[in-house]
Design a protein around this motif. Structure first.
Motif, PDB file in Angstrom:
ATOM      1  N   ASN A  24      -2.601   4.647   2.206  1.00 50.38           N
ATOM      2  CA  ASN A  24      -3.908   4.449   2.835  1.00 50.38           C
ATOM      3  C   ASN A  24      -5.071   4.794   1.906  1.00 50.38           C
ATOM      4  OD1 ASN A  24      -2.692   3.616   5.267  1.00 50.38           O
ATOM      5  ND2 ASN A  24      -2.464   5.753   5.890  1.00 50.38           N
ATOM      6  N   THR A  25      -4.809   4.926   0.602  1.00 55.06           N
ATOM      7  CA  THR A  25      -5.851   5.163  -0.388  1.00 55.06           C
ATOM      8  C   THR A  25      -5.974   3.932  -1.264  1.00 55.06           C
ATOM      9  OG1 THR A  25      -5.381   7.527  -0.435  1.00 55.06           O
ATOM     10  CG2 THR A  25      -6.607   6.631  -2.289  1.00 55.06           C
ATOM     11  N   LYS A  26      -7.214   3.465  -1.468  1.00 53.21           N
ATOM     12  CA  LYS A  26      -7.476   2.315  -2.329  1.00 53.21           C
ATOM     13  C   LYS A  26      -8.385   2.758  -3.465  1.00 53.21           C
ATOM     14  CE  LYS A  26      -7.196  -0.950   1.494  1.00 53.21           C
ATOM     15  NZ  LYS A  26      -7.903  -1.953   2.295  1.00 53.21           N
ATOM     16  N   ILE A  27      -7.983   2.426  -4.683  1.00 50.64           N
ATOM     17  CA  ILE A  27      -8.775   2.788  -5.853  1.00 50.64           C
ATOM     18  C   ILE A  27      -9.025   1.537  -6.679  1.00 50.64           C
ATOM     19  CG2 ILE A  27      -8.777   4.061  -8.035  1.00 50.64           C
ATOM     20  CD1 ILE A  27      -7.280   6.277  -6.654  1.00 50.64           C
ATOM     21  N   LYS A  28     -10.264   1.387  -7.144  1.00 51.20           N
ATOM     22  CA  LYS A  28     -10.618   0.292  -8.029  1.00 51.20           C
ATOM     23  C   LYS A  28     -11.148   0.912  -9.319  1.00 51.20           C
ATOM     24  CE  LYS A  28     -12.910  -4.129  -7.986  1.00 51.20           C
ATOM     25  NZ  LYS A  28     -13.666  -5.088  -7.184  1.00 51.20           N
ATOM     26  N   GLY A  29     -10.428   0.653 -10.424  1.00 51.42           N
ATOM     27  CA  GLY A  29     -10.836   1.219 -11.700  1.00 51.42           C
ATOM     28  C   GLY A  29      -9.646   1.484 -12.598  1.00 51.42           C
ATOM     29  N   ASP A  30      -9.893   2.115 -13.725  1.00 51.80           N
ATOM     30  CA  ASP A  30      -8.860   2.372 -14.720  1.00 51.80           C
ATOM     31  C   ASP A  30      -8.492   3.848 -14.739  1.00 51.80           C
ATOM     32  OD1 ASP A  30      -9.145  -0.279 -15.335  1.00 51.80           O
ATOM     33  OD2 ASP A  30     -10.347   0.059 -17.131  1.00 51.80           O
ATOM     34  N   ILE A  31      -7.200   4.103 -14.989  1.00 53.57           N
ATOM     35  CA  ILE A  31      -6.690   5.469 -15.031  1.00 53.57           C
ATOM     36  C   ILE A  31      -5.999   5.686 -16.368  1.00 53.57           C
ATOM     37  CG2 ILE A  31      -5.051   7.088 -14.024  1.00 53.57           C
ATOM     38  CD1 ILE A  31      -5.450   5.568 -11.350  1.00 53.57           C
ATOM     39  N   ILE A  32      -6.350   6.764 -17.049  1.00 54.46           N
ATOM     40  CA  ILE A  32      -5.696   7.160 -18.297  1.00 54.46           C
ATOM     41  C   ILE A  32      -5.234   8.598 -18.116  1.00 54.46           C
ATOM     42  CG2 ILE A  32      -5.971   7.535 -20.766  1.00 54.46           C
ATOM     43  CD1 ILE A  32      -8.201   5.418 -20.709  1.00 54.46           C
ATOM     44  N   SER A  33      -3.946   8.844 -18.378  1.00 55.77           N
ATOM     45  CA  SER A  33      -3.385  10.169 -18.155  1.00 55.77           C
ATOM     46  C   SER A  33      -2.195  10.402 -19.070  1.00 55.77           C
ATOM     47  CB  SER A  33      -2.940  10.302 -16.696  1.00 55.77           C
ATOM     48  OG  SER A  33      -2.313  11.541 -16.479  1.00 55.77           O
ATOM     49  N   GLU A  34      -1.863  11.656 -19.281  1.00 59.63           N
ATOM     50  CA  GLU A  34      -0.656  12.006 -20.020  1.00 59.63           C
ATOM     51  C   GLU A  34       0.462  12.412 -19.066  1.00 59.63           C
ATOM     52  OE1 GLU A  34      -1.349  14.829 -23.126  1.00 59.63           O
ATOM     53  OE2 GLU A  34      -3.015  13.687 -23.933  1.00 59.63           O
ATOM     54  N   ALA A  35       0.142  12.533 -17.791  1.00 57.19           N
ATOM     55  CA  ALA A  35       1.127  12.964 -16.798  1.00 57.19           C
ATOM     56  C   ALA A  35       1.730  11.764 -16.080  1.00 57.19           C
ATOM     57  CB  ALA A  35       0.462  13.897 -15.786  1.00 57.19           C
ATOM     58  N   ASP A  36       2.794  12.023 -15.328  1.00 54.21           N
ATOM     59  CA  ASP A  36       3.423  10.990 -14.517  1.00 54.21           C
ATOM     60  C   ASP A  36       2.490  10.599 -13.377  1.00 54.21           C
ATOM     61  OD1 ASP A  36       5.592  11.367 -16.157  1.00 54.21           O
ATOM     62  OD2 ASP A  36       6.785  12.454 -14.679  1.00 54.21           O
ATOM     63  N   PHE A  37       2.689   9.381 -12.858  1.00 58.02           N
ATOM     64  CA  PHE A  37       1.874   8.872 -11.770  1.00 58.02           C
ATOM     65  C   PHE A  37       2.747   8.301 -10.679  1.00 58.02           C
ATOM     66  CE2 PHE A  37      -2.418   9.076 -13.292  1.00 58.02           C
ATOM     67  CZ  PHE A  37      -3.144   8.900 -12.129  1.00 58.02           C
ATOM     68  N   ARG A  38       2.438   8.594  -9.434  1.00 62.38           N
ATOM     69  CA  ARG A  38       3.098   7.968  -8.292  1.00 62.38           C
ATOM     70  C   ARG A  38       2.024   7.300  -7.455  1.00 62.38           C
ATOM     71  NH1 ARG A  38       7.904   7.826  -5.393  1.00 62.38           N
ATOM     72  NH2 ARG A  38       7.538   7.168  -3.244  1.00 62.38           N
ATOM     73  N   ILE A  39       2.211   6.011  -7.186  1.00 61.15           N
ATOM     74  CA  ILE A  39       1.247   5.260  -6.416  1.00 61.15           C
ATOM     75  C   ILE A  39       1.896   4.811  -5.110  1.00 61.15           C
ATOM     76  CG2 ILE A  39      -0.096   3.122  -6.316  1.00 61.15           C
ATOM     77  CD1 ILE A  39       0.260   4.315  -9.665  1.00 61.15           C
ATOM     78  N   ASP A  40       1.404   5.329  -3.999  1.00 60.08           N
ATOM     79  CA  ASP A  40       1.847   4.907  -2.679  1.00 60.08           C
ATOM     80  C   ASP A  40       0.739   4.141  -1.971  1.00 60.08           C
ATOM     81  OD1 ASP A  40       4.547   5.959  -2.515  1.00 60.08           O
ATOM     82  OD2 ASP A  40       3.618   7.934  -2.586  1.00 60.08           O
ATOM     83  N   GLY A  41      -0.446   4.130  -2.569  1.00 61.10           N
ATOM     84  CA  GLY A  41      -1.574   3.380  -2.030  1.00 61.10           C
ATOM     85  C   GLY A  41      -1.776   2.101  -2.818  1.00 61.10           C
ATOM     86  N   LYS A  42      -3.032   1.668  -2.935  1.00 58.94           N
ATOM     87  CA  LYS A  42      -3.348   0.438  -3.640  1.00 58.94           C
ATOM     88  C   LYS A  42      -4.289   0.729  -4.805  1.00 58.94           C
ATOM     89  CE  LYS A  42      -2.769  -2.587   0.379  1.00 58.94           C
ATOM     90  NZ  LYS A  42      -1.457  -2.108   0.544  1.00 58.94           N
ATOM     91  N   LEU A  43      -3.963   0.120  -5.961  1.00 58.03           N
ATOM     92  CA  LEU A  43      -4.785   0.282  -7.160  1.00 58.03           C
ATOM     93  C   LEU A  43      -5.128  -1.088  -7.701  1.00 58.03           C
ATOM     94  CD1 LEU A  43      -6.029   1.951  -9.493  1.00 58.03           C
ATOM     95  CD2 LEU A  43      -3.806   1.826 -10.609  1.00 58.03           C
ATOM     96  N   ASP A  44      -6.427  -1.352  -7.832  1.00 58.45           N
ATOM     97  CA  ASP A  44      -6.904  -2.573  -8.468  1.00 58.45           C
ATOM     98  C   ASP A  44      -7.525  -2.137  -9.785  1.00 58.45           C
ATOM     99  OD1 ASP A  44      -7.745  -5.078  -9.125  1.00 58.45           O
ATOM    100  OD2 ASP A  44      -9.233  -5.259  -7.539  1.00 58.45           O
ATOM    101  N   GLY A  45      -6.727  -2.183 -10.849  1.00 59.63           N
ATOM    102  CA  GLY A  45      -7.194  -1.709 -12.144  1.00 59.63           C
ATOM    103  C   GLY A  45      -6.026  -1.458 -13.073  1.00 59.63           C
ATOM    104  N   ASN A  46      -6.260  -0.675 -14.096  1.00 58.22           N
ATOM    105  CA  ASN A  46      -5.267  -0.436 -15.139  1.00 58.22           C
ATOM    106  C   ASN A  46      -4.817   1.017 -15.161  1.00 58.22           C
ATOM    107  OD1 ASN A  46      -5.743  -3.135 -15.987  1.00 58.22           O
ATOM    108  ND2 ASN A  46      -7.527  -2.436 -17.117  1.00 58.22           N
ATOM    109  N   VAL A  47      -3.548   1.218 -15.544  1.00 59.28           N
ATOM    110  CA  VAL A  47      -2.997   2.565 -15.701  1.00 59.28           C
ATOM    111  C   VAL A  47      -2.393   2.652 -17.092  1.00 59.28           C
ATOM    112  CG1 VAL A  47      -1.283   4.234 -14.907  1.00 59.28           C
ATOM    113  CG2 VAL A  47      -2.411   2.746 -13.255  1.00 59.28           C
ATOM    114  N   LYS A  48      -2.776   3.705 -17.819  1.00 59.79           N
ATOM    115  CA  LYS A  48      -2.178   3.963 -19.134  1.00 59.79           C
ATOM    116  C   LYS A  48      -1.757   5.432 -19.151  1.00 59.79           C
ATOM    117  CE  LYS A  48      -2.766   3.377 -24.061  1.00 59.79           C
ATOM    118  NZ  LYS A  48      -3.605   2.838 -25.129  1.00 59.79           N
ATOM    119  N   THR A  49      -0.440   5.652 -19.340  1.00 66.09           N
ATOM    120  CA  THR A  49       0.069   7.015 -19.354  1.00 66.09           C
ATOM    121  C   THR A  49       1.213   7.148 -20.342  1.00 66.09           C
ATOM    122  OG1 THR A  49       1.034   8.797 -18.033  1.00 66.09           O
ATOM    123  CG2 THR A  49       1.600   6.565 -17.391  1.00 66.09           C
TER     124      THR A  49
END
Length: 149
Positions: A24-49
């Motif tokens: 039930n979370t929606k994110i629009k944008g880019d994510i840069i991280s060194e950690a692991d990511f779990r997405i149960d919501g919606k992401l309109d954008g880029n992920v770099k990890t």
């Protein structure tokens, strides 16, 4: 008696605690991280990890994902670049382009993508080890199984 509490705790993840985008979370944008990511919501954008990306059963990403490992149960549409293992669970739906070193697909997963596999064993030619009688190509020489229809 409770001496385990006094020991310093080491983090299993390279970049610290894993990050989560909840249902039930929606994110629009880019994510840069060194950690692991779990997405149960919606992401309109880029992920770099430099860690692992997990798309849960209800998760959806539309964009570009660059990571070391990925487990996908939900939906993905875009460009997926995984430097090691991509595991697609039976509920996964993948569309777009995929670049991966190792691929694991459970029966039932939907994989509508162009796929480029590269790795240590990709330097050789498939024709060099092909067996025209079996139609297995170089897979038979590496001890892997291929289904011939």
């Amino acid at each position: 008696m409770f001496s385990d509490n006094k020991k310093p705790r080491t983090m299993n993840e390279i970049g610290g605690q894993p990050n989560r985008i909840e249902k039930n979370t929606k994110i629009k944008g880019d994510i840069i991280s060194e950690a692991d990511f779990r997405i149960d919501g919606k992401l309109d954008g880029n992920v770099k990890t430099s860690g692992k990306v997990v798309i849960g059963k209800d998760g959806y990403i539309h964009g570009k994902v660059e990571c070391v490992n990925a487990d996908i149960e939900g939906s993905f549409n875009g460009e997926l670049i995984v430097s090691d293992l991509l595991a697609l669970k039976n509920t996964a739906v993948i569309e777009g382009t995929v670049s991966v070193s190792k691929l694991s697909v459970e029966p039932g997963a939907t994989f509508n993508a162009s796929c480029n596999m590269s790795g240590k064993g990709s330097a050789g030619s498939a024709a060099a080890g092909s067996d025209p009688k079996s139609g297995l190509g170089s897979l038979a020489n590496k001890g892997e199984r291929a289904k011939v229809s």
